[in-house]
Structure formats: structure tokens, C-alpha cells
Design a protein around this motif. Sequence first.
Motif, PDB file in Angstrom:
ATOM      1  N   GLY A 286      -6.614  -1.355  -7.183  1.00 35.03           N
ATOM      2  CA  GLY A 286      -4.861  -1.288  -6.667  1.00 35.03           C
ATOM      3  C   GLY A 286      -5.179  -1.388  -5.287  1.00 35.03           C
ATOM      4  O   GLY A 286      -5.707  -0.870  -3.934  1.00 35.03           O
ATOM      5  N   ASP A 287      -4.554  -3.256  -4.953  1.00 35.29           N
ATOM      6  CA  ASP A 287      -4.287  -3.629  -3.877  1.00 35.29           C
ATOM      7  C   ASP A 287      -3.511  -2.356  -2.716  1.00 35.29           C
ATOM      8  O   ASP A 287      -3.778  -2.561  -1.534  1.00 35.29           O
ATOM      9  CB  ASP A 287      -4.062  -5.539  -3.735  1.00 35.29           C
ATOM     10  CG  ASP A 287      -5.067  -6.006  -4.432  1.00 35.29           C
ATOM     11  OD1 ASP A 287      -5.872  -6.088  -4.399  1.00 35.29           O
ATOM     12  OD2 ASP A 287      -4.071  -6.956  -4.441  1.00 35.29           O
ATOM     13  N   LYS A 288      -2.877  -2.040  -3.003  1.00 33.11           N
ATOM     14  CA  LYS A 288      -1.663  -1.373  -2.375  1.00 33.11           C
ATOM     15  C   LYS A 288      -2.225   0.089  -1.723  1.00 33.11           C
ATOM     16  O   LYS A 288      -2.600   0.558  -0.413  1.00 33.11           O
ATOM     17  CB  LYS A 288      -0.222  -0.600  -2.780  1.00 33.11           C
ATOM     18  CG  LYS A 288       0.393  -0.534  -2.119  1.00 33.11           C
ATOM     19  CD  LYS A 288       2.062  -0.081  -3.211  1.00 33.11           C
ATOM     20  CE  LYS A 288       3.318   0.834  -2.450  1.00 33.11           C
ATOM     21  NZ  LYS A 288       4.438   1.254  -3.296  1.00 33.11           N
ATOM     22  N   VAL A 289      -3.302   0.482  -2.737  1.00 35.48           N
ATOM     23  CA  VAL A 289      -3.838   1.618  -2.306  1.00 35.48           C
ATOM     24  C   VAL A 289      -4.838   2.111  -1.297  1.00 35.48           C
ATOM     25  O   VAL A 289      -4.945   2.448  -0.023  1.00 35.48           O
ATOM     26  CB  VAL A 289      -4.676   2.733  -3.511  1.00 35.48           C
ATOM     27  CG1 VAL A 289      -5.505   3.377  -3.449  1.00 35.48           C
ATOM     28  CG2 VAL A 289      -2.693   3.155  -3.988  1.00 35.48           C
TER      29      VAL A 289
ATOM     30  N   LYS B 135      -4.685  -1.364   0.749  1.00 36.09           N
ATOM     31  CA  LYS B 135      -4.618  -1.284   1.662  1.00 36.09           C
ATOM     32  C   LYS B 135      -4.238  -0.259   2.622  1.00 36.09           C
ATOM     33  O   LYS B 135      -4.182  -0.207   3.795  1.00 36.09           O
ATOM     34  CB  LYS B 135      -3.522  -2.248   2.009  1.00 36.09           C
ATOM     35  CG  LYS B 135      -3.554  -4.398   1.261  1.00 36.09           C
ATOM     36  CD  LYS B 135      -2.664  -4.976   1.134  1.00 36.09           C
ATOM     37  CE  LYS B 135      -3.407  -6.274   1.180  1.00 36.09           C
ATOM     38  NZ  LYS B 135      -1.786  -7.413   0.695  1.00 36.09           N
ATOM     39  N   LEU B 136      -3.909   0.372   2.038  1.00 35.53           N
ATOM     40  CA  LEU B 136      -2.712   1.775   3.006  1.00 35.53           C
ATOM     41  C   LEU B 136      -4.591   2.856   3.274  1.00 35.53           C
ATOM     42  O   LEU B 136      -3.750   3.619   4.375  1.00 35.53           O
ATOM     43  CB  LEU B 136      -1.932   3.021   1.837  1.00 35.53           C
ATOM     44  CG  LEU B 136      -1.357   3.815   2.510  1.00 35.53           C
ATOM     45  CD1 LEU B 136      -0.318   3.394   3.552  1.00 35.53           C
ATOM     46  CD2 LEU B 136      -0.962   4.431   1.796  1.00 35.53           C
TER      47      LEU B 136
END
Length: 473
Positions: free
Chosen positions: A450-453, A455-456
Motif C-alpha cells: 500500500g502506497d499510503k502505508v 509513505k507514512l
Amino acid sequence: MYNPASTNATEFIDHNEILESVRFADEKSSDLPYLESLLEKASLAKGLSHREAAALLMCEDPVITDRIFKTANEIKHRFYGNRIVMFAPLYLSNYCVNGCIYCPYHLKNKTIPRIKLSQEQIKKEVIALQDMGHKRIAIEAGEDPRNNPLDYILESIRTIYSIRHKNGAIRRINVNIAATTVENYRRLKDAEIGTYILFQETYHKGNYERLHPSGPKSDYRWHTEAMDRAMEAGIEDVGIGVLFGLNTYRYDFVGLLMHAEHLEAKFGVGPHTISVPRICPADDISTDDFPDAISDSLFCRIVAVLRLAVPYTGLIISTRESPEVRAKVLDLGISQISGGSKTSVGGYADGCNAEDNSSAQFDISDNRTLDEIVRWLVSTNHIPSFCTACYRQGRTGDRFMSLVKNGQIANCCAPNALLTLAEYLKDYASEDTAAEGYRLIREQIEKIPGDKVRKLTEEYLERIGKGERDFNF
């Protein structure tokens, strides 16, 4: 008759069913088509029954053994990836009123010095553990109502959780103490423990009573039904295990899986962890007195078949085992290991018996420091994880298991493992270990789902590098 949902230990650990399972496994251990069908079933990662697992364990065909190892490796990585959870034991007291003949803490041993840590000494031990980099510990104490009452254990837990030294903090305390009442388990839950751990030692009732001739632990049913009382009290994560070598491995292997089946049948969730200790030398204890001790190769098979039988459960190995054996079983199913461990009371801090090993419960075979173990793990592309986020975020019991079973736990565990490794590298690691660790983090961050996870995670890693701490998913 075997009844996994029964509340009676002699029914969910049914002696005749174990004997019949061993007989069945002996009969099927050379039936290659049947064994291959079991491996196909195991590859679905839904588990095996105690009889099915026993048949695989007792097969010595090298081709089947290789397939068992390969399948165990695949299942382990499917659920746990290359993450290895790190912990250390903390021995509070070796006062004990039991007569266990395999343990140097037994009441009649007059050569071992009896030690009980004060709260001030516990603070020193915790600071020493924090300065090593540990975030998760398992507290241990002998059974002695006068010297080690539950009030002492609870006070010690409060002390441990209160200590903050530099960037150190113990975020999860697992508890390995004697079987007790439902009310006392409620008090342990209220103290915010992690996993409650209690080893059965052996499931053979006759041998159990012979090995435990005196003391509260001599009551087979009281001890064997302890996990039921703990879970009835609301403790959702429990850890079981046997001490291989006290009894025939076949009997105890089947009994161990029957216990796991019982917890699943009665409470809807099996054991959070299973430990696989082997009998080893200690003060006034010789392994020569235990003819059922098992070989390294058999030990590896036991670990691998356990992973096939209970694919979702954490498997733990301690520093009882040599570095060579620990290296072999990492890819066969082990998901948690201890590091830099001391099994003596006051073994970590100066002035708390740190130089005196005479109060040790057992001899350690892996004497490497935590830093050396972390460096070894990262050099073999394993991620040492100091994460305790699931416990602190309420992902325990059936909530944790449901995430594991549907494959979603990696969304939490993968980034959390990297974040806590980064904390360790920044705060505690040697230069060589840090270099290896950061290399691994750079490689692994691209694999976070997952890109969001992802990046976070990258943002949190940057903030950890600037000195912030305690991020988790």
C-alpha cells in the motif's frame, strides 16, 4: 472419550486418544500417498489435526521431511514474513515451594542461593534491559505464596511499566508464573499484562505426578486447566508449551496440539504462542537423568510440523538452544526469540547478582549479546522486531487471530517491525549493526503493502532519525 470442549483436563487431554493417535501415526508414517495428502492440506494454511500432525512428525522419509521443511517455511513467511519478535526474560525470584525434579528451583535444592529482587533492584534490571534495547520482557518467578505472592508480582509489574530511561520503555510484559485462580488472573489482566505463559512440562498424567512429587504444582488438573481460568478471567493471549525430554516426544507433541484444539474449541481462539524448550543442564540437574531427551534433527522436525499444525500461532525459541540450532529453526516456523538473556535472578544489572550465575534456572547455550543477535538476524535478511503495537492497540485474542488468518496482519506488522528496528538502530546499535540494519530497512520498505502505508512509514522513519519515538500502526 476425547472432548476438546470439555472443562476437564483429563477429557480434553485424553490419555487413550493420545495413545491411539501415536499408534495411528506409527501406522501411517510410511504411507507416502497419505503423507503427501497431508502436506497438500497443510499448504492451504488452515492447520492439521493432532493425528495428522503426528503422522507427519513420525515420518523419517527424507523426501517427505524436505517437503515438511519447505512447506513450514512458506507458511511461516505467509503469515509472519521475515519478522522475528525480540524479547528477554526477567527473573524476579527463585524462591519456590514445589518439588519439580527437573528444575533447580525445587524446594529441596540447598545449594542454589535463593534471591528475591526488591523493587529498587527491579528498577536497575529494567534500566539495564532498556539500555540493551529491549521493549518486551517475560517476567518469571518461582511459586512461593509467602515470598512471591501475587501482590509482589503486581507491584513489580507497576514498577517495570513506570521506568523510562533515556529512550527506553518496556511496552509489553508477558507473565510466566504459577497457575492461580480466576480472580488472580483478573488482577493480572487489570495490571495490563501481555501474554500469560505457563508450560505444561508434560501432558502424561502419571509422569507429570512423578516429576512433581510435592507442592501446589503437583495437582495435574489444577495446572492443566490454568489456561481455561486465565481466559475466563479475560486474558485473551495465552502461551503454552512442554519441556521436551521429560516424557516421550510423541506423547507430549500430541498432547500439546490437543491443548491448542481445546482452547480453540472452548474460547474460539487458540494459544497466542507455543514455546518449544528442551531439557538442559542446570544446578543439580543432569540431562543424563532424562532418557527421552531429543536430538537436534528431531527438534527441527517438531518445530516445522507445529508450524503446519498451528499456522497462525507464534512459535518461541529461547537461548537454551545453540546459535546453530536457532539459525536452523528460524525458517521452519519460529517467530519469536530471546536475545541477550540471563536466566539468573538479578542477571542484568551491576549490583544485582549480574556476575553470579549460580541462581540460574538453566544453562544458556546462546550467549551472544542482543546487538550481536540483531546483527546476525539482519545479515540474514530477518527483521528483528521490537514491536508491541498490537497489544497496545487492542489487537489481541480473536481480533489478532482474525487479522492473521485473513492475511491483514502484515499491513500492521511490516511497518511496525521496521519502525522499531529503526528505533533500536538509532538508540542502541553498534556501528556495524546499524549499517546492516539500515541496509535492510532500505530494502524492505519497498515491500510494504500500500502506497499510503509505505509513505507514512517513510515519514515516521525520518522522524525517528530526528529523535522522535513510539510510532505504530
